[in-house]
Design an enzyme around this catalytic site. Structure first.
Site, PDB file in Angstrom:
ATOM      1  N   THR A  40      37.259 -17.288  19.914  1.00 47.83           N
ATOM      2  CA  THR A  40      36.616 -18.437  20.551  1.00 47.83           C
ATOM      3  C   THR A  40      35.162 -18.569  20.140  1.00 47.83           C
ATOM      4  O   THR A  40      34.683 -19.662  19.832  1.00 47.83           O
ATOM      5  CB  THR A  40      36.729 -18.318  22.082  1.00 47.83           C
ATOM      6  OG1 THR A  40      38.113 -18.411  22.452  1.00 47.83           O
ATOM      7  CG2 THR A  40      35.946 -19.427  22.773  1.00 47.83           C
ATOM      8  N   CYS A  41      34.438 -17.459  20.148  1.00 48.80           N
ATOM      9  CA  CYS A  41      32.993 -17.518  19.876  1.00 48.80           C
ATOM     10  C   CYS A  41      32.705 -18.176  18.534  1.00 48.80           C
ATOM     11  O   CYS A  41      31.875 -19.073  18.440  1.00 48.80           O
ATOM     12  CB  CYS A  41      32.406 -16.111  19.920  1.00 48.80           C
ATOM     13  SG  CYS A  41      30.633 -16.062  19.550  1.00 48.80           S
ATOM     14  N   LYS A  50      26.168 -23.924  19.155  1.00 45.46           N
ATOM     15  CA  LYS A  50      24.738 -23.745  18.864  1.00 45.46           C
ATOM     16  C   LYS A  50      24.331 -24.529  17.622  1.00 45.46           C
ATOM     17  O   LYS A  50      23.183 -24.990  17.508  1.00 45.46           O
ATOM     18  CB  LYS A  50      24.396 -22.264  18.688  1.00 45.46           C
ATOM     19  CG  LYS A  50      24.119 -21.544  20.003  1.00 45.46           C
ATOM     20  CD  LYS A  50      25.196 -21.827  21.019  1.00 45.46           C
ATOM     21  CE  LYS A  50      25.061 -21.174  22.345  1.00 45.46           C
ATOM     22  NZ  LYS A  50      26.254 -21.411  23.195  1.00 45.46           N
ATOM     23  N   GLY A 181      30.821 -28.502  36.253  1.00 48.37           N
ATOM     24  CA  GLY A 181      30.480 -27.089  36.141  1.00 48.37           C
ATOM     25  C   GLY A 181      29.059 -26.918  35.666  1.00 48.37           C
ATOM     26  O   GLY A 181      28.709 -27.345  34.566  1.00 48.37           O
ATOM     27  N   GLY A 272      34.509 -22.380  34.181  1.00 48.86           N
ATOM     28  CA  GLY A 272      34.759 -20.964  33.959  1.00 48.86           C
ATOM     29  C   GLY A 272      35.911 -20.720  33.004  1.00 48.86           C
ATOM     30  O   GLY A 272      36.533 -21.646  32.482  1.00 48.86           O
ATOM     31  N   ARG A 273      36.194 -19.441  32.769  1.00 55.73           N
ATOM     32  CA  ARG A 273      37.236 -19.039  31.844  1.00 55.73           C
ATOM     33  C   ARG A 273      38.111 -17.980  32.513  1.00 55.73           C
ATOM     34  O   ARG A 273      37.680 -17.289  33.437  1.00 55.73           O
ATOM     35  CB  ARG A 273      36.631 -18.491  30.541  1.00 55.73           C
ATOM     36  CG  ARG A 273      35.781 -19.528  29.810  1.00 55.73           C
ATOM     37  CD  ARG A 273      35.238 -18.976  28.493  1.00 55.73           C
ATOM     38  NE  ARG A 273      36.284 -18.709  27.521  1.00 55.73           N
ATOM     39  CZ  ARG A 273      36.779 -19.611  26.685  1.00 55.73           C
ATOM     40  NH1 ARG A 273      36.329 -20.866  26.703  1.00 55.73           N
ATOM     41  NH2 ARG A 273      37.730 -19.291  25.821  1.00 55.73           N
ATOM     42  N   HIS A 468      -1.601 -14.491  19.135  1.00 52.71           N
ATOM     43  CA  HIS A 468      -2.216 -15.723  19.657  1.00 52.71           C
ATOM     44  C   HIS A 468      -2.351 -16.723  18.519  1.00 52.71           C
ATOM     45  O   HIS A 468      -2.800 -16.366  17.436  1.00 52.71           O
ATOM     46  CB  HIS A 468      -3.603 -15.404  20.225  1.00 52.71           C
ATOM     47  CG  HIS A 468      -4.374 -16.624  20.644  1.00 52.71           C
ATOM     48  ND1 HIS A 468      -4.122 -17.287  21.823  1.00 52.71           N
ATOM     49  CD2 HIS A 468      -5.384 -17.303  20.030  1.00 52.71           C
ATOM     50  CE1 HIS A 468      -4.957 -18.311  21.936  1.00 52.71           C
ATOM     51  NE2 HIS A 468      -5.723 -18.346  20.853  1.00 52.71           N
TER      52      HIS A 468
END
Length: 490
Positions: A40-41, A50, A181, A272-273, A468
């Site tokens: 799945t990922c 992504k 969701g 959810g899964r 910085h």
């Protein structure tokens, strides 16, 4: 009968991760997968989503360039075919890379459906060669993953009703979306569709988005999403849906019990899964799922089930496992090393980072403020706005850093914002949690994982400089203040 050292059922992150590490340790490995290696990922979740969210960030950047920086640019249109082609190319190259790693490592990949036939045996049936019966001398690893949770009476059709598995592959860009969701998946998809121009309604039954995260993170996230024009409805539930020719009509119940009707071209279900154990025949090996469908380990330090030699990784594990790809990699290392007979540290789930890749992003590690207090800890809490730094002003997107630390020697349970009050209570103890909201915080959480994982104290972190100007200066300044050395926060 084919004999090997380790048999792994499932080729997602947990499965192929276990295979690569076990092979590197000299074990003979058979990896059974009925679909595509990567799971799945790689094919439906983390990687393609992504990629799309990066494209969404580019679209948002053009709008910001025009509205804030005087750059005369605009988005004429989004070429959906070109966008998805780039996404699919990224997925394909990652897939080829994983397949190549497995081949190079000497892992035997068998294509087909696997089921247990005993505590040490697996039957693999399908197109793969060789197939048949396999036995494992060292152990079997279950890594069959999860699938989207469905709602009764609401069947996905890939067009009007979709899940997180098929939302990216539905036809075209909808003009409006109702996302059901408000966890990480729902928030990400709501953010993506809004960036692409859709009208978005985001519904969550709990009283806030990301209900497992720190309450302040939820508030900042909701504020940022609303500012972008997303209609956020928390404390609301889906009562009824009606399929239309070109969309859906949904009836929601608000926290006050009032009905609200929302029409949209697409309903995206992200509630959810659930673990996938269909066809595994767990009973043949003496195993059973718990009441939620998980395969619980009897020993979390080895992720070994009640049947010696059978281990579990990934989404089959119940909490405290997190159902995250990077947690699966950690579980894979543990199981592979355990099977090889070498010491391996248990997975510390409290130090696994949690990220939501929306706009704004969220990232966290460790305990929330409420969790720390509920555990009876006296805590000191410091919050630093990202816009208090020069780079935060440049980005102009708000956000914050929140640090939750223990207070050693303190009586009572107080949260204190300033270093002089911390000193009056005693020595500031270890950092219990770090919570970030804002642009690019997914890339800023790594140091906080080390801080929490190594039980560092604010004074330990304050010794180290942050470049910085960077957004990470806000992290550094938050710890400087807690250590009694703040420069810009008092």
């Amino acid at each position: 009968m084919n004999e090997t050292d380790v048999i792994i059922i499932g080729g997602g992150t947990g499965g192929y991760g276990t295979a690569l590490r076990a092979a590197a340790l000299g074990l003979r490995v058979v990896l059974a997968e009925r679909g595509l290696i990567g799971g799945t990922c790689l094919h439906r979740g983390c990687i393609p989503s992504k990629a799309m969210l990066h494209a969404a960030e580019l679209v948002d950047g053009i709008a910001e360039a025009r509205e804030r920086w005087g750059v005369r640019a605009s988005v004429d249109a989004v070429d959906w075919a070109a966008l998805t082609a780039t996404r699919d190319d990224i997925v394909a190259r990652n897939h080829q890379g994983v397949e190549g790693h497995l081949t190079q490592a000497g892992v035997q990949v068998v294509r087909g459906t696997a089921r247990l036939t005993g505590p040490h045996a697996v039957r693999i049936e399908g197109a793969g060669e060789p197939s048949g019966e396999f036995t494992a001398r060292r152990g079997i690893v279950l890594a069959t993953g999860s699938r989207p949770r469905l709602l009764p009476g609401l069947t996905p059709d890939g067009r009007r009703v979709v899940t997180s598995d098929d939302a990216l592959f539905a036809p075209g860009l909808p003009r409006s979306v109702l996302v059901l969701g408000g966890g990480a998946i729902g928030v990400e998809y709501a953010s993506l569709h809004r960036s692409m121009g859709a009208e978005v309604t985001l519904v969550e039954a709990a009283d806030r988005l990301l209900p497992l995260e720190d309450a302040e993170v939820s508030r900042h996230l909701a504020r940022g999403l609303k500012k972008r024009g997303i209609a956020v409805r928390t404390g609301s539930t889906l009562v009824d849906t009606e399929l239309l020719e070109d969309g859906i009509r949904a009836t929601l119940r608000t926290p006050r019990g009032e009905p609200v009707v929302v029409e949209a071209e697409r309903l995206l279900v992200a509630v959810g899964r659930v673990p996938v154990t269909d066809g595994l025949d767990l009973a043949a090996a003496g195993l059973a799922t718990d009441g939620r469908g998980y395969v619980p380990p009897a020993d979390w330090s080895r992720l070994e089930t009640a049947v010696p030699g059978i281990h579990v990784v990934g989404d089959l594990l119940p909490p405290p496992s997190l159902g995250l790809a990077h947690a699966s990699f950690a579980e894979a290392l543990l199981v592979a090393e355990t099977l090889a007979g070498i010491p391996s540290p248990p997975v510390d789930y409290a130090t696994v980072p949690r990220v939501t890749y929306s706009a704004p992003q969220t990232a966290s590690v460790g305990l929330t403020e409420d969790q720390a207090r509920a555990g009876g800890r006296a805590v000191v809490v410091n919050t630093m706005p990202l816009t208090a730094t020069a780079k935060g002003m440049v980005h102009g997107k708000g956000g914050m850093v929140k640090v939750v630390a223990a207070v050693d020697g303190a009586g009572g349970d107080r949260g204190l914002p300033c270093s002089n009050e911390v000193e009056s209570l005693g020595k500031t103890g270890e950092v219990l949690g770090v919570h970030l909201v804002g642009p690019h915080v997914s890339e800023m959480i790594a140091e906080s994982q080390l801080i929490v994982g190594w039980d560092a104290e604010p004074s330990d972190v304050a010794r180290h400089l942050h470049a910085h100007p960077t957004l990470s200066e806000a992290v550094g300044e938050a710890f400087l203040t807690l250590a009694g050395r703040g420069l810009h926060q008092h």
